[in-house]
Scaffold this motif. Structure first.
Motif, PDB file in Angstrom:
ATOM      1  N   UNK A   1       0.984  -0.927  -0.009  1.00 46.83           N
ATOM      2  CA  UNK A   1      -0.207  -0.186  -0.458  1.00 46.83           C
ATOM      3  C   UNK A   1       0.598   1.075   0.132  1.00 46.83           C
ATOM      4  N   UNK A   2       0.343   2.288  -0.530  1.00 49.49           N
ATOM      5  CA  UNK A   2       0.380   3.235  -0.394  1.00 49.49           C
ATOM      6  C   UNK A   2       0.636   4.204   0.972  1.00 49.49           C
TER       7      UNK A   2
ATOM      8  N   UNK B   1      -5.498   4.498  -2.666  1.00 50.39           N
ATOM      9  CA  UNK B   1      -6.701   3.982  -3.770  1.00 50.39           C
ATOM     10  C   UNK B   1      -6.914   3.216  -4.898  1.00 50.39           C
ATOM     11  N   UNK B   2      -5.421   3.699  -5.256  1.00 50.53           N
ATOM     12  CA  UNK B   2      -5.299   3.712  -6.661  1.00 50.53           C
ATOM     13  C   UNK B   2      -4.964   2.193  -6.924  1.00 50.53           C
ATOM     14  N   UNK B   3      -3.985   2.207  -6.131  1.00 46.59           N
ATOM     15  CA  UNK B   3      -3.218   0.256  -5.723  1.00 46.59           C
ATOM     16  C   UNK B   3      -4.247  -0.077  -5.155  1.00 46.59           C
ATOM     17  N   UNK B   4      -4.759   0.329  -4.330  1.00 43.76           N
ATOM     18  CA  UNK B   4      -5.960  -1.063  -3.520  1.00 43.76           C
ATOM     19  C   UNK B   4      -7.113  -1.616  -4.699  1.00 43.76           C
ATOM     20  N   UNK B   5      -7.450  -0.283  -5.174  1.00 39.86           N
ATOM     21  CA  UNK B   5      -8.200  -1.410  -6.611  1.00 39.86           C
ATOM     22  C   UNK B   5      -7.337  -1.647  -7.314  1.00 39.86           C
TER      23      UNK B   5
ATOM     24  N   UNK C   1       4.419  -0.898   3.601  1.00 34.22           N
ATOM     25  CA  UNK C   1       4.339   0.244   3.227  1.00 34.22           C
ATOM     26  C   UNK C   1       4.977   1.245   1.713  1.00 34.22           C
ATOM     27  N   UNK C   2       4.718   1.410   1.193  1.00 32.55           N
ATOM     28  CA  UNK C   2       5.829   2.426   0.390  1.00 32.55           C
ATOM     29  C   UNK C   2       5.281   3.587   0.114  1.00 32.55           C
TER      30      UNK C   2
ATOM     31  N   UNK D   1     -13.406  -1.604  -2.403  1.00 36.31           N
ATOM     32  CA  UNK D   1     -11.902  -1.385  -2.200  1.00 36.31           C
ATOM     33  C   UNK D   1     -11.906  -1.096  -0.698  1.00 36.31           C
ATOM     34  N   UNK D   2     -13.331  -0.752  -0.406  1.00 37.89           N
ATOM     35  CA  UNK D   2     -13.371  -0.967   1.485  1.00 37.89           C
ATOM     36  C   UNK D   2     -12.858  -2.446   2.089  1.00 37.89           C
ATOM     37  N   UNK D   3     -13.895  -3.617   1.127  1.00 37.64           N
ATOM     38  CA  UNK D   3     -13.731  -5.103   1.603  1.00 37.64           C
ATOM     39  C   UNK D   3     -12.069  -5.292   1.687  1.00 37.64           C
ATOM     40  N   UNK D   4     -11.613  -5.289   0.040  1.00 36.50           N
ATOM     41  CA  UNK D   4      -9.913  -5.298   0.010  1.00 36.50           C
ATOM     42  C   UNK D   4      -9.299  -4.969   1.233  1.00 36.50           C
TER      43      UNK D   4
END
Length: 366
Positions: free
Chosen positions: A163-164, A176-180, A250-251, A318-321
């Motif tokens: 994640x960022x 959020x873009x990474x999560x999606x 974390x990046x 996104x929320x679930x992931x």
């Protein structure tokens, strides 16, 4: 004109709904760990111009919870132009299980310097697991255990979740873009086809690495992690994606729009390595926004309804992931994200075809 536009939007929303149903039904595949002896692992860290990131990264590596006699570290300086080499030298001198791998030959124009560095480092490993991260990342203490406990020879490669990190709006939108994106990758991986790997968070067996041809075979690709994942898949391996708190790395975010677009241009280069059907699926997001513009003109109310459905499905996804790693996302950020997602989708396509060299780590790639 109204009929085709409406049909296009209905199909897209139906696909989104089907994806959400699959997600809720399977709730993302988890991999059970069995009681066994932890394997020997080698953590590999290639670096280029990372003096600003290394202190935090190296501190996290020191805090990894793994049997001391079974973990070693290989680091390499890819001809940096800052104090990277000095920082790495100081760090490796503090413990016997740390080695600074010399890289005497510079990569030729068009060659991936990181892949060249990883190839040289991998030559130092004779058995066990190779675990990879980047200098702009911070790994959790149980990271190596999490990857090692689920690894199986038939997988060839295990990718954790990245994640960022960052508090600003631009950083949160990137997160959020990474999560999606990684959520979509996880869904596809769970049905047996791994689209890619995360080069900053993965473990690969030495035997699988050799059979797939190693990083020397993908040195012309700017996305060496994706290329290795495809090479492993073609050799019969089935890489998996592990999503939990223990494997969450974390990046750091891209600080400017220019750097973000350069990153996306590099990723798009890698996307063209995928089969055509997957390229078309990845292009669906851009196609949605094109159809949205047409729909807003011809059937505005229906289009707004479809758009709201898309935002709702996307936000739940996104929320679930993210929740699988005990990470919470703000509902307001999810709303802002739709605007960001629209912009970055089209900006990436335009920038990719814009006649300018791809620059990565102060090197140009034709």
């Amino acid at each position: 004109m109204i009929g085709p536009v409406a049909l296009f939007l209905v199909i897209l929303v139906s696909l989104l709904y089907a994806t959400l149903c699959v997600l809720i039904r399977f709730n993302f595949k988890q991999y059970e760990t069995k009681a066994f002896t932890l394997p020997a692992i080698t953590v590999m860290l290639p670096c280029r111009n990372e003096a600003g990131n290394l202190p935090e990264c190296l501190k996290a590596l020191e805090e990894i919870d793994y049997p001391p006699e079974k973990i070693s570290f290989l680091v390499a300086d890819d001809h940096s132009e800052d104090q990277t080499h000095s920082l790495l030298k100081i760090w490796v001198d503090k413990a016997e299980n740390r080695t600074l791998v010399p890289l005497r030959k510079r990569p030729e124009r068009g060659e991936n310097g990181k892949a060249k560095a990883l190839e040289e480092m991998a030559r130092q490993v004779t058995s066990g697991l190779m675990v990879f991260t980047d200098a702009d990342c911070v790994v959790p203490a149980n990271w190596c255990k999490a990857l090692a406990k689920v690894y199986r020879e038939e997988y060839g490669l295990v990718t954790g979740i990245t994640t960022v990190a960052g508090g600003g709006l631009f950083a949160r939108m990137q997160a959020l873009d990474w999560w999606l994106t990684l959520g979509k990758v996880k869904v596809v991986s769970d049905i047996g086809y791994s689209l890619t790997a995360m080069g900053n968070n993965m473990a690969m067996g030495r035997a699988a690495y050799q059979r797939a041809g190693g990083f020397g075979g993908v040195v012309k690709d700017v996305t060496e992690d994706l290329a290795m994942s495809i090479a492993l898949y073609n050799k019969g391996y089935r890489p998996i994606h592990l999503v939990n708190k223990e494997s969450l790395v974390r990046t750091k975010p891209e600080k400017t729009v220019w750097n973000l677009l350069q990153q996306r241009k590099r990723w798009m280069r890698g996307a063209f390595l995928l089969p055509l059907v997957w390229q078309l699926l990845l292009g669906l997001q851009v196609a949605f926004y094109a159809g949205l513009m047409v729909g807003l003109y011809f059937i505005p109310w229906w289009t707004v309804v479809f758009w709201l459905f898309k935002i709702i499905f996307q936000s739940i996804f996104i929320h679930i992931f993210a929740g699988k790693t005990m990470t919470r996302v703000s509902i307001f950020d999810l709303i802002y994200f739709e605007i960001y997602n629209w912009w970055v989708s089209w900006a990436t396509v335009i920038f990719y075809f814009y006649p300018i060299e791809l620059t990565w780590k102060n090197r140009e790639y034709t």
